[in-house]
Design an enzyme around this catalytic site. Structure first.
Site, short mmCIF file in Angstrom:
data_model
loop_
_atom_site.label_atom_id
_atom_site.label_comp_id
_atom_site.label_asym_id
_atom_site.label_seq_id
_atom_site.Cartn_x
_atom_site.Cartn_y
_atom_site.Cartn_z
N TYR A 107 6.63 -9.85 6.79
CA TYR A 107 6.60 -8.41 7.03
C TYR A 107 7.10 -8.11 8.44
O TYR A 107 6.91 -8.92 9.37
CB TYR A 107 5.18 -7.86 6.93
CG TYR A 107 4.66 -7.64 5.52
CD1 TYR A 107 4.75 -6.39 4.92
CD2 TYR A 107 4.06 -8.68 4.81
CE1 TYR A 107 4.25 -6.17 3.64
CE2 TYR A 107 3.56 -8.47 3.53
CZ TYR A 107 3.66 -7.22 2.95
OH TYR A 107 3.17 -7.01 1.68
N ASP A 151 0.83 -1.21 0.00
CA ASP A 151 0.00 0.00 0.00
C ASP A 151 0.86 1.26 0.00
O ASP A 151 2.07 1.20 0.19
CB ASP A 151 -0.91 0.02 1.23
CG ASP A 151 -1.93 -1.10 1.22
OD1 ASP A 151 -2.33 -1.54 0.12
OD2 ASP A 151 -2.34 -1.53 2.32
#
Length: 279
Positions: A125, A64
C-alpha cells in the site's frame, strides 16, 4: 471455505483497479450501498448472460470505503463452458459494462492452487500526503491528504522502520472477533517526490482493519513534531490503542500491488495462510 474448484468450473484470476471515492468499500453490503464487488459481479452476470446466477469474487485485499486500488487481484470460479465460449470476449465486454471508476485489466485462467486472498504472500500500500502550504493540487485532491504542518520525512522514515518485523499490531488495529492481530511488516518507508507529495509505503503479509491508516496517523504526528521518533514503536509495544493515534482519512490510501509465490508453491501458501488467520 474450501479451496477446491468444482470439476465443471475453472478458476479465473482478475487484475483490476478502481477509484474508491464513490464506493462503500470492496465488499458487498446490505442496504444497497455501492461497492466494487457488487459492480464487478453485476457486470460479470450481465456479460456472461448468466440470468439469476451470480459468480462471487474472492479478493486479495478488502479495501475500506474511499480507499483506492491500482493493483487489486481477485478470482472467480466460472463454469467451464462459459469460459470456453466467452473467455476471449469477456475483457472487452466488461470494459463496456463497468462504470468508469473500476476497470478489469486482465482475465486469465489461474494456476492450480491459486486463491486471490490466501495464496498472496504480501500486499503493498502507499498513502499519499502533502504538507504544501497552499494545499493539494486540485487534480489530486481525491488521492492526496493535506497536512497543514511541515513534515520531516527523514524522522517519519526512521519511525516507520521501527515497526518492521512480525508483531502484534493490536494497538493499530480495529479488533475483529476471532481474528489475529499478528502481522509481519516486510518493508516500511517514507519518501518525498519531486512534486512534493510524500509517499508512505508499506508492504506486509496482510493487514488488520484500519492498520495502515492508523500507522500513517502516528507517523504524521512524528513528522510534524508532536511526538518523538520512538513513539510509534512505544505504542506498538504497549499493545493497546492510544487516543493520540488517529486513523487518517481513506482517500490518500491505495493498494498498489499484491505478490504471489511461484505456481508450485501456491497450494502450500494457501494452507499456511488459512491456518495462521484462523478463518
Amino acid at each position: 471455505m474450501s479451496d477446491e474448484v468444482q470439476a465443471d468450473h475453472v478458476r479465473i484470476r482478475l487484475d483490476l483497479s478502481y477509484d474508491g471515492t464513490d464506493f462503500s468499500g470492496w465488499a458487498k453490503q446490505a442496504g444497497g450501498r455501492r461497492t466494487v464487488q457488487g459492480e464487478v459481479e453485476d457486470a460479470l452476470r450481465t456479460v456472461t448472460r448468466s440470468g439469476g446466477t451470480t459468480y462471487e469474487l474472492t479478493v486479495a485485499g478488502r479495501t475500506d470505503a474511499g480507499v483506492h486500488a491500482r493493483g487489486q487481484v481477485a478470482h472467480v470460479d466460472l463454469p467451464r463452458e462459459v469460459w470456453a465460449e466467452q473467455g476471449a470476449k469477456l475483457l472487452k465486454r466488461l470494459a463496456g459494462r463497468l462504470p468508469r471508476d473500476v476497470r478489469v485489466w486482465a482475465l486469465r485462467e489461474a494456476p492450480s492452487g491459486f486463491d486471490a486472498r490466501f495464496a498472496a504472500v504480501w500486499r503493498r500500500y502507499v498513502y499519499r500526503v502533502t504538507d504544501n502550504p497552499g494545499g493539494v493540487d486540485p487534480l489530486l485532491r481525491g488521492h492526496v491528504l493535506w497536512h497543514d504542518w511541515p513534515l520531516d520525512v527523514a524522522v517519519m522514515d526512521a519511525a516507520a522502520k521501527s515497526l518492521i518485523g512480525e508483531h502484534d499490531f493490536a494497538a493499530y488495529a480495529k479488533k475483529r472477533e476471532g481474528a489475529t492481530t499478528i502481522r509481519e511488516i516486510l518493508d516500511f518507508g517514507v519518501r518525498r517526490g519531486a512534486d512534493g507529495v510524500i509517499e508512505i509505503e508499506v508492504r506486509a503479509d496482510a493487514f488488520c482493519h484500519n492498520q495502515v491508516r492508523a500507522m500513517v496517523g502516528a507517523l504524521l504526528f512524528v513528522g510534524d513534531g508532536h511526538r518523538g521518533v520512538e513513539w510509534p514503536r512505544q505504542v506498538l509495544d504497549a499493545g493497546v490503542r492510544d487516543s493520540a493515534v488517529h486513523v487518517v482519512r481513506p482517500h490518500g490510501l491505495c493498494l498498489e500491488e499484491v505478490g504471489y509465490p511461484a505456481d508450485e508453491l501456491l497450494a502450500e501458501r494457501q494452507r499456511v495462510a488459512r491456518r495462521v488467520r484462523g478463518q
